[in-house]
Write a protein that holds these residues in place. Structure first.
Motif, PDB file in Angstrom:
ATOM      1  N   THR A   1      31.743   6.318  48.771  1.00 17.99           N
ATOM      2  CA  THR A   1      31.780   5.835  50.312  1.00 17.99           C
ATOM      3  C   THR A   1      30.293   5.463  50.756  1.00 17.99           C
ATOM      4  OG1 THR A   1      33.698   6.999  51.031  1.00 17.99           O
ATOM      5  CG2 THR A   1      32.100   6.449  53.012  1.00 17.99           C
ATOM      6  N   SER A   2      29.168   6.218  50.092  1.00 21.10           N
ATOM      7  CA  SER A   2      28.036   5.916  50.206  1.00 21.10           C
ATOM      8  C   SER A   2      27.656   4.683  49.770  1.00 21.10           C
ATOM      9  CB  SER A   2      27.190   6.943  49.525  1.00 21.10           C
ATOM     10  OG  SER A   2      27.086   8.192  49.799  1.00 21.10           O
ATOM     11  N   LEU A   3      28.282   4.005  48.810  1.00 20.91           N
ATOM     12  CA  LEU A   3      27.663   2.608  48.443  1.00 20.91           C
ATOM     13  C   LEU A   3      28.202   1.809  49.666  1.00 20.91           C
ATOM     14  CD1 LEU A   3      26.638   0.614  46.516  1.00 20.91           C
ATOM     15  CD2 LEU A   3      29.168   0.270  45.407  1.00 20.91           C
ATOM     16  N   LEU A   4      29.411   2.039  50.383  1.00 24.99           N
ATOM     17  CA  LEU A   4      29.808   1.137  51.396  1.00 24.99           C
ATOM     18  C   LEU A   4      28.726   1.626  52.622  1.00 24.99           C
ATOM     19  CD1 LEU A   4      33.730   1.989  51.537  1.00 24.99           C
ATOM     20  CD2 LEU A   4      32.455  -0.154  50.699  1.00 24.99           C
ATOM     21  N   ALA A   5      28.491   2.641  52.968  1.00 24.56           N
ATOM     22  CA  ALA A   5      27.251   2.564  53.841  1.00 24.56           C
ATOM     23  C   ALA A   5      26.100   1.964  53.731  1.00 24.56           C
ATOM     24  CB  ALA A   5      27.115   4.144  53.906  1.00 24.56           C
ATOM     25  N   PHE A   6      25.806   1.941  52.193  1.00 25.50           N
ATOM     26  CA  PHE A   6      24.571   1.214  51.777  1.00 25.50           C
ATOM     27  C   PHE A   6      24.479  -0.026  51.973  1.00 25.50           C
ATOM     28  CE2 PHE A   6      22.555  -1.487  48.729  1.00 25.50           C
ATOM     29  CZ  PHE A   6      21.248  -1.195  48.885  1.00 25.50           C
TER      30      PHE A   6
ATOM     31  N   ALA B   1      23.590  -2.298  43.822  1.00 27.51           N
ATOM     32  CA  ALA B   1      22.718  -2.348  45.052  1.00 27.51           C
ATOM     33  C   ALA B   1      21.421  -3.134  44.944  1.00 27.51           C
ATOM     34  CB  ALA B   1      22.242  -0.798  45.349  1.00 27.51           C
ATOM     35  N   VAL B   2      20.955  -3.302  43.817  1.00 21.62           N
ATOM     36  CA  VAL B   2      19.447  -4.133  43.317  1.00 21.62           C
ATOM     37  C   VAL B   2      19.988  -5.500  43.663  1.00 21.62           C
ATOM     38  CG1 VAL B   2      18.423  -2.169  42.384  1.00 21.62           C
ATOM     39  CG2 VAL B   2      19.657  -3.823  40.845  1.00 21.62           C
ATOM     40  N   GLU B   3      20.930  -6.012  42.956  1.00 19.43           N
ATOM     41  CA  GLU B   3      21.512  -7.299  43.086  1.00 19.43           C
ATOM     42  C   GLU B   3      21.846  -7.669  44.576  1.00 19.43           C
ATOM     43  OE1 GLU B   3      24.626 -10.680  41.268  1.00 19.43           O
ATOM     44  OE2 GLU B   3      25.211  -8.501  41.093  1.00 19.43           O
ATOM     45  N   MET B   4      22.556  -7.042  45.234  1.00 15.90           N
ATOM     46  CA  MET B   4      22.532  -7.211  46.571  1.00 15.90           C
ATOM     47  C   MET B   4      21.435  -7.527  47.199  1.00 15.90           C
ATOM     48  SD  MET B   4      24.860  -5.233  49.441  1.00 15.90           S
ATOM     49  CE  MET B   4      25.156  -5.745  50.945  1.00 15.90           C
ATOM     50  N   CYS B   5      20.368  -6.651  47.156  1.00 12.60           N
ATOM     51  CA  CYS B   5      19.111  -6.620  48.065  1.00 12.60           C
ATOM     52  C   CYS B   5      18.249  -7.743  47.498  1.00 12.60           C
ATOM     53  CB  CYS B   5      18.193  -5.459  47.575  1.00 12.60           C
ATOM     54  SG  CYS B   5      18.825  -3.867  48.477  1.00 12.60           S
ATOM     55  N   ARG B   6      18.454  -8.186  46.302  1.00 10.78           N
ATOM     56  CA  ARG B   6      17.776  -9.492  45.642  1.00 10.78           C
ATOM     57  C   ARG B   6      18.354 -10.970  46.143  1.00 10.78           C
ATOM     58  NH1 ARG B   6      19.387 -10.486  39.837  1.00 10.78           N
ATOM     59  NH2 ARG B   6      21.130 -11.776  40.826  1.00 10.78           N
ATOM     60  N   GLU B   7      19.848 -10.762  46.512  1.00  8.68           N
ATOM     61  CA  GLU B   7      20.192 -11.930  47.065  1.00  8.68           C
ATOM     62  C   GLU B   7      20.190 -12.144  48.552  1.00  8.68           C
ATOM     63  OE1 GLU B   7      21.467 -14.623  44.986  1.00  8.68           O
ATOM     64  OE2 GLU B   7      20.713 -13.274  43.492  1.00  8.68           O
TER      65      GLU B   7
ATOM     66  N   PHE C   1      13.591  -1.739  51.782  1.00  5.53           N
ATOM     67  CA  PHE C   1      13.082  -1.123  50.814  1.00  5.53           C
ATOM     68  C   PHE C   1      13.294   0.329  50.732  1.00  5.53           C
ATOM     69  CE2 PHE C   1       9.679   1.323  48.440  1.00  5.53           C
ATOM     70  CZ  PHE C   1       9.478   0.486  47.328  1.00  5.53           C
ATOM     71  N   ALA C   2      13.005   0.776  52.081  1.00  4.70           N
ATOM     72  CA  ALA C   2      13.119   2.325  52.145  1.00  4.70           C
ATOM     73  C   ALA C   2      14.736   2.678  51.813  1.00  4.70           C
ATOM     74  CB  ALA C   2      12.757   2.926  53.666  1.00  4.70           C
ATOM     75  N   LEU C   3      15.666   1.774  52.377  1.00  7.98           N
ATOM     76  CA  LEU C   3      17.109   1.998  52.354  1.00  7.98           C
ATOM     77  C   LEU C   3      17.571   2.059  51.030  1.00  7.98           C
ATOM     78  CD1 LEU C   3      19.878   1.952  53.511  1.00  7.98           C
ATOM     79  CD2 LEU C   3      20.294  -0.346  53.353  1.00  7.98           C
ATOM     80  N   LEU C   4      17.121   0.899  49.948  1.00  6.54           N
ATOM     81  CA  LEU C   4      17.212   1.003  48.498  1.00  6.54           C
ATOM     82  C   LEU C   4      16.690   2.207  47.819  1.00  6.54           C
ATOM     83  CD1 LEU C   4      18.478  -0.352  46.132  1.00  6.54           C
ATOM     84  CD2 LEU C   4      16.507  -1.877  46.035  1.00  6.54           C
ATOM     85  N   GLU C   5      15.344   2.606  48.179  1.00  8.10           N
ATOM     86  CA  GLU C   5      14.955   3.783  47.745  1.00  8.10           C
ATOM     87  C   GLU C   5      15.468   4.955  47.732  1.00  8.10           C
ATOM     88  OE1 GLU C   5      10.573   6.437  47.528  1.00  8.10           O
ATOM     89  OE2 GLU C   5      11.059   4.837  49.273  1.00  8.10           O
TER      90      GLU C   5
END
Length: 244
Positions: free
Chosen positions: A132-137, A96-102, A114-118
């Protein structure tokens, strides 16, 4: 030089020199920042245990002449320590954090991301975020970045995907069977997969069956790699851990 304080999630760190560290932060108000933490690997007072991926911090920063800011000190707001005790949770958090970084550019505010990742890290820490929550994220993060794949209609003609749809990362999502002939890289996918991913985009958290989840992981990996120009490193780590 202007000093400012913000909340931040640590996306990644790189050791620099003998004692320093470069830290990539996703901040609530200022977006992604690369911060230079002088003496971070030796200072127990300012940075002890704080500069690790997916820590949630209050950061004290100083603007510099270049694009990098200076990190003077931190306060730990949340460490998500429960999520750090199980390898599958660590793998999902790192993905999740790598995806947000890229997906983000430096100095561009992304308060929704930011709110989504938190929120996702909080749910991981509480062990309330299943596969499944990771796919939703991912789908929400792509939407915030302006890269949301289309599952409700053919990305080429706008018609119904039909009973034998395909997925084409280059054209942004599902394509119907006739258009799939023109999309050389399109792969056949079950109509049930598109329906499940569309439901996740719309905010429904109905878990996907393992087979559909594995297929969803495959097409999203290809879609994200196509738009970023490379495969995320944490994809391989998740595979090693045995996660779909």
């Amino acid at each position: 030089m202007e000093r400012f304080v913000d909340e931040a999630l640590v996306l990644s760190t790189v050791d620099y020199g003998e004692a320093d560290r470069m830290v990539t932060l996703l901040t609530r108000q200022h977006g992604k920042l690369t911060a230079f933490a002088a003496g971070a690997r030796k200072s127990k007072r300012r940075f002890a245990g704080a500069l690790e991926p997916f820590m949630y911090l209050r950061v004290h920063l100083v603007e510099t002449r270049g694009s990098t800011v200076r990190l003077d000190s931190t306060d730990i707001l949340a460490g998500y320590y429960a999520a750090r005790q199980e390898l599958p949770l660590i793998a999902r958090a790192l993905y999740a954090v790598e995806m947000c970084r890229e997906l983000t550019r430096d100095h561009e505010p992304h308060p929704e991301l930011f709110a989504l990742l938190e929120e996702y890290l909080v749910r991981l820490n509480a062990k309330e975020a299943g596969p499944t929550s990771l796919l939703a994220f991912e789908l929400s993060a792509l939407a915030h970045a302006g890269l949301m794949p289309r599952f409700d209609a053919c990305a080429l003609c706008g018609g119904e995907p039909g009973e034998r749809p395909r997925f084409d990362q280059a054209h942004g999502g599902a394509v119907c069977e006739p258009c799939g002939v023109r999309a050389r890289d399109a792969v056949a996918v079950p109509a049930a997969l598109l329906a499940g991913l569309r439901a996740l985009q719309e905010g429904h958290r109905t878990p996907l069956a393992p087979e559909l989840r594995a297929q969803a992981r495959g097409i999203l990996n290809v879609f994200i790699a196509h738009h970023l120009g490379r495969r995320l490193k944490s994809v391989d780590f998740m595979a090693q851990v045995g996660l779909d």
